[in-house]
Design a protein around this motif. Structure first.
Motif, PDB file in Angstrom:
ATOM      1  N   LYS A 319       0.839  -1.191   0.000  1.00  0.00           N
ATOM      2  CA  LYS A 319       0.000   0.000   0.000  1.00  0.00           C
ATOM      3  C   LYS A 319       0.884   1.255   0.000  1.00  0.00           C
ATOM      4  N   LYS A 320       0.523   2.205  -0.845  1.00  0.00           N
ATOM      5  CA  LYS A 320       1.226   3.493  -0.900  1.00  0.00           C
ATOM      6  C   LYS A 320       2.741   3.295  -0.956  1.00  0.00           C
ATOM      7  N   THR A 321       3.147   2.413  -1.829  1.00  0.00           N
ATOM      8  CA  THR A 321       4.564   2.075  -1.964  1.00  0.00           C
ATOM      9  C   THR A 321       5.021   2.393  -3.384  1.00  0.00           C
ATOM     10  N   SER A 322       6.247   2.912  -3.495  1.00  0.00           N
ATOM     11  CA  SER A 322       6.806   3.284  -4.798  1.00  0.00           C
ATOM     12  C   SER A 322       8.096   2.521  -5.045  1.00  0.00           C
ATOM     13  N   VAL A 323       8.362   2.248  -6.318  1.00  0.00           N
ATOM     14  CA  VAL A 323       9.601   1.582  -6.694  1.00  0.00           C
ATOM     15  C   VAL A 323      10.181   2.305  -7.907  1.00  0.00           C
ATOM     16  N   VAL A 324      11.467   2.582  -7.848  1.00  0.00           N
ATOM     17  CA  VAL A 324      12.198   3.225  -8.945  1.00  0.00           C
ATOM     18  C   VAL A 324      13.327   2.283  -9.345  1.00  0.00           C
ATOM     19  N   PHE A 325      13.428   1.988 -10.626  1.00  0.00           N
ATOM     20  CA  PHE A 325      14.442   1.026 -11.061  1.00  0.00           C
ATOM     21  C   PHE A 325      15.033   1.450 -12.401  1.00  0.00           C
ATOM     22  N   ASP A 326      16.184   0.847 -12.709  1.00  0.00           N
ATOM     23  CA  ASP A 326      16.862   1.163 -13.972  1.00  0.00           C
ATOM     24  C   ASP A 326      16.293   0.345 -15.127  1.00  0.00           C
ATOM     25  N   THR A 327      16.630  -0.953 -15.179  1.00  0.00           N
ATOM     26  CA  THR A 327      16.220  -1.797 -16.296  1.00  0.00           C
ATOM     27  C   THR A 327      15.867  -3.191 -15.785  1.00  0.00           C
ATOM     28  N   LEU A 328      14.790  -3.775 -16.361  1.00  0.00           N
ATOM     29  CA  LEU A 328      14.382  -5.136 -16.033  1.00  0.00           C
ATOM     30  C   LEU A 328      14.460  -6.009 -17.278  1.00  0.00           C
ATOM     31  N   VAL A 329      14.911  -7.239 -17.090  1.00  0.00           N
ATOM     32  CA  VAL A 329      14.984  -8.195 -18.196  1.00  0.00           C
ATOM     33  C   VAL A 329      13.611  -8.788 -18.475  1.00  0.00           C
ATOM     34  N   SER A 330      12.833  -9.053 -17.425  1.00  0.00           N
ATOM     35  CA  SER A 330      11.561  -9.741 -17.568  1.00  0.00           C
ATOM     36  C   SER A 330      10.375  -8.799 -17.365  1.00  0.00           C
ATOM     37  N   SER A 331       9.961  -8.588 -16.106  1.00  0.00           N
ATOM     38  CA  SER A 331       8.710  -7.864 -15.907  1.00  0.00           C
ATOM     39  C   SER A 331       8.671  -7.150 -14.565  1.00  0.00           C
ATOM     40  N   MET A 332       7.751  -6.184 -14.502  1.00  0.00           N
ATOM     41  CA  MET A 332       7.369  -5.501 -13.276  1.00  0.00           C
ATOM     42  C   MET A 332       5.941  -5.939 -12.960  1.00  0.00           C
ATOM     43  N   GLU A 333       5.699  -6.470 -11.740  1.00  0.00           N
ATOM     44  CA  GLU A 333       4.392  -7.031 -11.414  1.00  0.00           C
ATOM     45  C   GLU A 333       3.814  -6.385 -10.160  1.00  0.00           C
ATOM     46  N   PHE A 334       2.504  -6.078 -10.222  1.00  0.00           N
ATOM     47  CA  PHE A 334       1.745  -5.595  -9.069  1.00  0.00           C
ATOM     48  C   PHE A 334       0.627  -6.594  -8.800  1.00  0.00           C
TER      49      PHE A 334
END
Length: 420
Positions: A319-334
């Motif tokens: 909840k009310k959480t943020s993620v900052v990233f450079d590069t992903l090979v596969s996926s970003m999942e919520f």
């Protein structure tokens, strides 16, 4: 290719799990044989799907019966061996084996596999805790099983992204194992031979009806209620507990507030586990390798920054959480999240949003070709960079209109842009 991909799971991590289970022996070894049967049943089903066209719903139920029956046997074995010293092993498998039910899930079955893998995590953690200092085989056993379900999720995502694919033209056989018949209705209750007159004969009945037929005269024999018999005039009659006041109910288990677990930030092999973080905006993952994954679970009002190129990131029940990233090979999942944000600085191939309410997606110029897959979610917005440091915000559609084409017997679905 789908069948070959599944055989890689059977010959790879599943074979290792079976081998270690045999070394542990006892209930673990017997239980693993049931798991082997379940995976073999699904392998045969996938072979059929690669050769046939999609069958009717009734035929599909029959075709899935061997898999569902093996899952039931696995779970029944756990229930019958609750006193086993390996009960946590049996529970870890029983809680996560429903992952094989992904074949009935659409449009995004791969998050379901992960949910089932997470469902068994409580018991795999117990196995690690109980056997960490005793026998390394149990650590390897947990690793092999988690790898099996992890590979299953990757397999489903690669070959059956939006649901089971029936890629053949032949007609699926209708034989299958028929589902068990529904339980028969219980026998009717025995007829009670009750004499409503308390055993009175015809003479007593006649006397009763004679009393009723008196009309108003029937009240002449009633006793008069005096003032000392009335509760509103005689306070002594009102002493004692209130007759209709409800007694205090015992507190149910569901009403007890769960105890918050302490925050955790650990690296377990290739997996970075960030759990139960609250109000922490300085979480940093760095020096991670390309095959690493980051998993956030039940974090609130927190921010995570991931530096470098890694495989994937998952936010689960946050909840009310943020993620900052450079590069992903596969996926970003919520998964099962509320009011979450992400920002990619480099590239991300796929973003999956499942059962999430409120998701802000900040893209980079390099990630504009991303695939966004959403299901059972709301309040999703994609922010596309303009080039001047500002963003254009575009909502992901949540409402659709579907109409039937009577000529072709197909459906046509269009987006409804304005709900008003």
């Amino acid at each position: 290719m789908s069948v070959l991909g599944f055989s890689d799971i059977i010959n790879g991590p599943l074979a290792q799990y079976l081998q270690i289970s045999a070394q542990i022996g006892g209930d673990v070894a017997e239980h693993s044989n049931l798991v082997k049967n379940a995976f073999n049943a699904q392998f045969q089903f996938l072979q059929l799907a690669s050769q046939c066209a999609q069958p009717s719903s009734n035929d599909l139920i029959n075709l899935l019966q061997p898999t569902s029956e093996n899952i039931r046997l696995i779970q029944d074995y756990r229930e019958k061996h609750r006193t086993s010293q390996y009960f946590n092993h049996l529970s870890a498998i029983s809680e996560s084996i429903p992952a094989l039910g992904w074949v009935t899930v659409s449009p995004a079955p791969f998050p379901y596999v992960k949910e089932m893998n997470d469902a068994g995590q409580f018991y795999t953690n117990r196995v690690l805790k109980d056997w960490k200092e005793k026998d390394k085989k149990h650590f390897d056993w947990v690793k092999a099983w988690i790898q099996t379900l992890g590979d299953l999720q990757a397999f489903v995502k690669q070959y059956h992204t939006t649901g089971l694919v029936w890629s053949g033209k032949a007609t699926a056989p209708k034989g299958g194992v028929p589902p068990p018949p529904p339980p028969s209705c219980p026998p009717p209750p025995p007829v009670l031979d009750v004499d409503i007159m308390g055993g009175a004969g015809d003479a007593d009945r006649s006397a009763l009806f004679a009393e009723i037929n008196k009309g108003q005269d029937i009240t002449k024999g009633l006793k008069k209620v005096t003032s000392d018999m009335q509760t509103h005039k005689n306070p002594t009659l009102r002493q004692g507990p209130a007759p209709f006041k409800p007694t205090a109910q015992p507190t149910s288990v569901s009403s007890v507030k769960p105890i918050d677990k302490p925050p955790s930030f650990v690296q377990d092999g290739k997996k970075w586990m960030i759990e139960y973080q609250k109000g922490n905006h300085n979480l940093l993952v760095e020096n991670a390798e390309m095959n690493n994954v980051v998993y956030l679970f039940k974090c609130e009002n927190s921010t995570v920054q991931v530096k470098g190129k890694i495989n994937s990131i998952t936010l689960d029940s946050c909840k009310k959480t943020s993620v900052v990233f450079d590069t992903l090979v596969s996926s970003m999942e919520f998964i099962n999240c509320q009011s979450v944000q992400m920002q990619v600085l480099g590239k991300v191939p796929t973003i999956s949003i499942d059962k999430t309410d409120g998701c802000q997606i900040y893209l980079s110029p390099e990630s504009l070709d991303v695939d966004i897959i959403s299901s059972k979610s709301s309040e999703m917005n994609v922010l596309i960079p303009k080039g001047d440091g500002d963003y254009t915000e575009i909502p992901i559609p949540e409402q659709f209109r579907t109409k039937v084409n009577p000529i072709t017997n197909t459906l046509t679905t269009v987006i409804i842009e304005n709900k008003g």
